[in-house]
Design a protein around this motif. Sequence first.
Motif, PDB file in Angstrom:
ATOM      1  N   TRP A   1      66.474 -50.693  -7.263  1.00 30.87           N
ATOM      2  CA  TRP A   1      65.176 -51.356  -7.371  1.00 30.87           C
ATOM      3  C   TRP A   1      65.309 -52.845  -7.044  1.00 30.87           C
ATOM      4  CZ3 TRP A   1      60.238 -50.484  -7.305  1.00 30.87           C
ATOM      5  CH2 TRP A   1      59.358 -51.497  -7.718  1.00 30.87           C
ATOM      6  N   ARG A   2      66.308 -53.504  -7.661  1.00 34.71           N
ATOM      7  CA  ARG A   2      66.481 -54.944  -7.429  1.00 34.71           C
ATOM      8  C   ARG A   2      66.814 -55.240  -5.964  1.00 34.71           C
ATOM      9  NH1 ARG A   2      68.922 -54.398 -12.327  1.00 34.71           N
ATOM     10  NH2 ARG A   2      71.035 -54.540 -11.493  1.00 34.71           N
ATOM     11  N   LEU A   3      67.690 -54.441  -5.365  1.00 31.14           N
ATOM     12  CA  LEU A   3      68.030 -54.642  -3.959  1.00 31.14           C
ATOM     13  C   LEU A   3      66.820 -54.383  -3.068  1.00 31.14           C
ATOM     14  CD1 LEU A   3      70.027 -55.207  -1.688  1.00 31.14           C
ATOM     15  CD2 LEU A   3      70.807 -52.816  -1.888  1.00 31.14           C
TER      16      LEU A   3
ATOM     17  N   ALA B   1      60.096 -51.133   7.438  1.00 36.05           N
ATOM     18  CA  ALA B   1      60.182 -50.178   6.340  1.00 36.05           C
ATOM     19  C   ALA B   1      61.598 -50.308   5.782  1.00 36.05           C
ATOM     20  CB  ALA B   1      59.924 -48.762   6.833  1.00 36.05           C
ATOM     21  N   VAL B   2      61.715 -50.100   4.468  1.00 36.09           N
ATOM     22  CA  VAL B   2      62.979 -50.260   3.760  1.00 36.09           C
ATOM     23  C   VAL B   2      63.233 -48.992   2.954  1.00 36.09           C
ATOM     24  CG1 VAL B   2      64.177 -51.598   1.975  1.00 36.09           C
ATOM     25  CG2 VAL B   2      62.615 -52.756   3.562  1.00 36.09           C
ATOM     26  N   ALA B   3      64.483 -48.553   2.924  1.00 32.00           N
ATOM     27  CA  ALA B   3      64.830 -47.392   2.104  1.00 32.00           C
ATOM     28  C   ALA B   3      66.225 -47.578   1.519  1.00 32.00           C
ATOM     29  CB  ALA B   3      64.783 -46.101   2.925  1.00 32.00           C
ATOM     30  N   ILE B   4      66.398 -47.034   0.324  1.00 33.36           N
ATOM     31  CA  ILE B   4      67.701 -47.014  -0.329  1.00 33.36           C
ATOM     32  C   ILE B   4      67.911 -45.607  -0.863  1.00 33.36           C
ATOM     33  CG2 ILE B   4      69.118 -47.924  -2.211  1.00 33.36           C
ATOM     34  CD1 ILE B   4      67.502 -50.537  -1.951  1.00 33.36           C
ATOM     35  N   ARG B   5      69.089 -45.088  -0.592  1.00 33.38           N
ATOM     36  CA  ARG B   5      69.412 -43.720  -0.979  1.00 33.38           C
ATOM     37  C   ARG B   5      70.778 -43.716  -1.662  1.00 33.38           C
ATOM     38  NH1 ARG B   5      68.587 -39.761   3.991  1.00 33.38           N
ATOM     39  NH2 ARG B   5      70.731 -40.247   4.517  1.00 33.38           N
ATOM     40  N   ARG B   6      70.904 -42.907  -2.713  1.00 33.75           N
ATOM     41  CA  ARG B   6      72.196 -42.719  -3.378  1.00 33.75           C
ATOM     42  C   ARG B   6      72.420 -41.229  -3.567  1.00 33.75           C
ATOM     43  NH1 ARG B   6      72.518 -44.093  -9.432  1.00 33.75           N
ATOM     44  NH2 ARG B   6      71.542 -42.067  -9.372  1.00 33.75           N
TER      45      ARG B   6
ATOM     46  N   ALA C   1      70.771 -41.447  14.388  1.00 35.85           N
ATOM     47  CA  ALA C   1      70.564 -42.622  15.227  1.00 35.85           C
ATOM     48  C   ALA C   1      71.610 -43.674  14.883  1.00 35.85           C
ATOM     49  CB  ALA C   1      69.157 -43.191  15.037  1.00 35.85           C
ATOM     50  N   ALA C   2      72.538 -43.898  15.798  1.00 35.80           N
ATOM     51  CA  ALA C   2      73.598 -44.886  15.584  1.00 35.80           C
ATOM     52  C   ALA C   2      73.145 -46.239  16.112  1.00 35.80           C
ATOM     53  CB  ALA C   2      74.892 -44.423  16.243  1.00 35.80           C
ATOM     54  N   HIS C   3      72.083 -46.750  15.513  1.00 37.66           N
ATOM     55  CA  HIS C   3      71.508 -48.052  15.840  1.00 37.66           C
ATOM     56  C   HIS C   3      71.546 -48.896  14.577  1.00 37.66           C
ATOM     57  CE1 HIS C   3      69.800 -46.721  19.737  1.00 37.66           C
ATOM     58  NE2 HIS C   3      69.782 -45.543  19.128  1.00 37.66           N
ATOM     59  N   GLY C   4      71.553 -50.190  14.739  1.00 33.12           N
ATOM     60  CA  GLY C   4      71.668 -51.088  13.598  1.00 33.12           C
ATOM     61  C   GLY C   4      70.537 -50.962  12.602  1.00 33.12           C
ATOM     62  N   GLY C   5      70.902 -51.122  11.312  1.00 34.49           N
ATOM     63  CA  GLY C   5      69.894 -51.160  10.274  1.00 34.49           C
ATOM     64  C   GLY C   5      70.232 -50.404   9.018  1.00 34.49           C
ATOM     65  N   ALA C   6      71.182 -49.474   9.066  1.00 39.43           N
ATOM     66  CA  ALA C   6      71.585 -48.749   7.854  1.00 39.43           C
ATOM     67  C   ALA C   6      73.008 -49.151   7.500  1.00 39.43           C
ATOM     68  CB  ALA C   6      71.491 -47.241   8.059  1.00 39.43           C
ATOM     69  N   PHE C   7      73.214 -49.436   6.234  1.00 40.60           N
ATOM     70  CA  PHE C   7      74.486 -49.983   5.769  1.00 40.60           C
ATOM     71  C   PHE C   7      74.979 -49.174   4.588  1.00 40.60           C
ATOM     72  CE2 PHE C   7      77.397 -53.066   3.998  1.00 40.60           C
ATOM     73  CZ  PHE C   7      77.890 -53.718   5.123  1.00 40.60           C
ATOM     74  N   PRO C   8      76.284 -48.883   4.537  1.00 40.67           N
ATOM     75  CA  PRO C   8      76.799 -48.091   3.421  1.00 40.67           C
ATOM     76  C   PRO C   8      76.804 -48.873   2.112  1.00 40.67           C
ATOM     77  CG  PRO C   8      78.613 -48.838   4.804  1.00 40.67           C
ATOM     78  CD  PRO C   8      77.342 -49.248   5.493  1.00 40.67           C
ATOM     79  N   LEU C   9      76.458 -48.195   1.039  1.00 37.57           N
ATOM     80  CA  LEU C   9      76.593 -48.743  -0.307  1.00 37.57           C
ATOM     81  C   LEU C   9      77.920 -48.226  -0.842  1.00 37.57           C
ATOM     82  CD1 LEU C   9      72.937 -48.199  -1.497  1.00 37.57           C
ATOM     83  CD2 LEU C   9      74.038 -50.384  -0.920  1.00 37.57           C
TER      84      LEU C   9
ATOM     85  N   GLY D   1      75.964 -44.153  -1.028  1.00 37.78           N
ATOM     86  CA  GLY D   1      74.627 -44.106  -0.466  1.00 37.78           C
ATOM     87  C   GLY D   1      74.477 -45.106   0.652  1.00 37.78           C
ATOM     88  N   SER D   2      73.225 -45.462   0.922  1.00 33.55           N
ATOM     89  CA  SER D   2      72.956 -46.409   2.003  1.00 33.55           C
ATOM     90  C   SER D   2      71.662 -47.165   1.743  1.00 33.55           C
ATOM     91  CB  SER D   2      72.878 -45.680   3.351  1.00 33.55           C
ATOM     92  OG  SER D   2      71.911 -44.656   3.312  1.00 33.55           O
ATOM     93  N   VAL D   3      71.576 -48.305   2.398  1.00 35.26           N
ATOM     94  CA  VAL D   3      70.368 -49.123   2.396  1.00 35.26           C
ATOM     95  C   VAL D   3      70.007 -49.334   3.859  1.00 35.26           C
ATOM     96  CG1 VAL D   3      71.802 -51.222   2.192  1.00 35.26           C
ATOM     97  CG2 VAL D   3      69.341 -51.341   1.720  1.00 35.26           C
ATOM     98  N   ALA D   4      68.724 -49.259   4.175  1.00 33.09           N
ATOM     99  CA  ALA D   4      68.337 -49.341   5.581  1.00 33.09           C
ATOM    100  C   ALA D   4      67.016 -50.070   5.759  1.00 33.09           C
ATOM    101  CB  ALA D   4      68.228 -47.940   6.180  1.00 33.09           C
ATOM    102  N   VAL D   5      66.908 -50.681   6.933  1.00 40.59           N
ATOM    103  CA  VAL D   5      65.692 -51.360   7.375  1.00 40.59           C
ATOM    104  C   VAL D   5      65.386 -50.864   8.774  1.00 40.59           C
ATOM    105  CG1 VAL D   5      64.752 -53.597   8.093  1.00 40.59           C
ATOM    106  CG2 VAL D   5      66.041 -53.430   5.973  1.00 40.59           C
ATOM    107  N   SER D   6      64.107 -50.682   9.077  1.00 37.75           N
ATOM    108  CA  SER D   6      63.688 -50.299  10.416  1.00 37.75           C
ATOM    109  C   SER D   6      62.401 -51.023  10.772  1.00 37.75           C
ATOM    110  CB  SER D   6      63.460 -48.788  10.492  1.00 37.75           C
ATOM    111  OG  SER D   6      62.960 -48.441  11.769  1.00 37.75           O
TER     112      SER D   6
END
Length: 160
Positions: A32-34, A50-55, A116-124, A133-138
């Motif tokens: 939530w904070r991130l 758009a922003v998403a965080i997944r664990r 999609a191997a394009h920039g914007g998703a980062f491993p947590l 998990g991961s955090v991503a922006v598109s």
Amino acid sequence: MSDDETPRDLLDRLTADEDRLVLDRFDEDDAWRLGVALVTRARAADLPVAVAIRRNGQRLFHAALPGSAADNDDWLQRKMDVVDRYNRSSWYVGTRFRVEGGDFDVDARRDPRAFAAHGGAFPLRVRGVGVVGSVAVSGLPQADDHALVVEVLTEFLSAP
């Protein structure tokens, strides 16, 4: 990637970011904070993202800011699926294929409608545990999507 940065230099920088940005823990409150930090930064700059965080496969945070579209949600999913599969940032994976003389969409043998191997998703990555998990922006060019995640995650890790 800057004009004077080679793909190999970029890969080294992406590796250094992943090595540096490691969490001590990651739970629902952290997500939530991130997520709020990402949304706050994007709103301040009027970014249509758009922003998403997944664990562990569970979506813990999602926000769609003005100017984003349903296509951005598709990109989020596809980029996060790359992180889940390779345990590396989506931009790292695409760059690694290019450095090795390949093309992710052709050589990975993955359906480009699902990955999609394009920039914007980062491993947590949690210290002593690994990628959880991961955090991503598109919504921006891939370098900008990636930079936004890295900048906010850096600040998040330095916050008390």
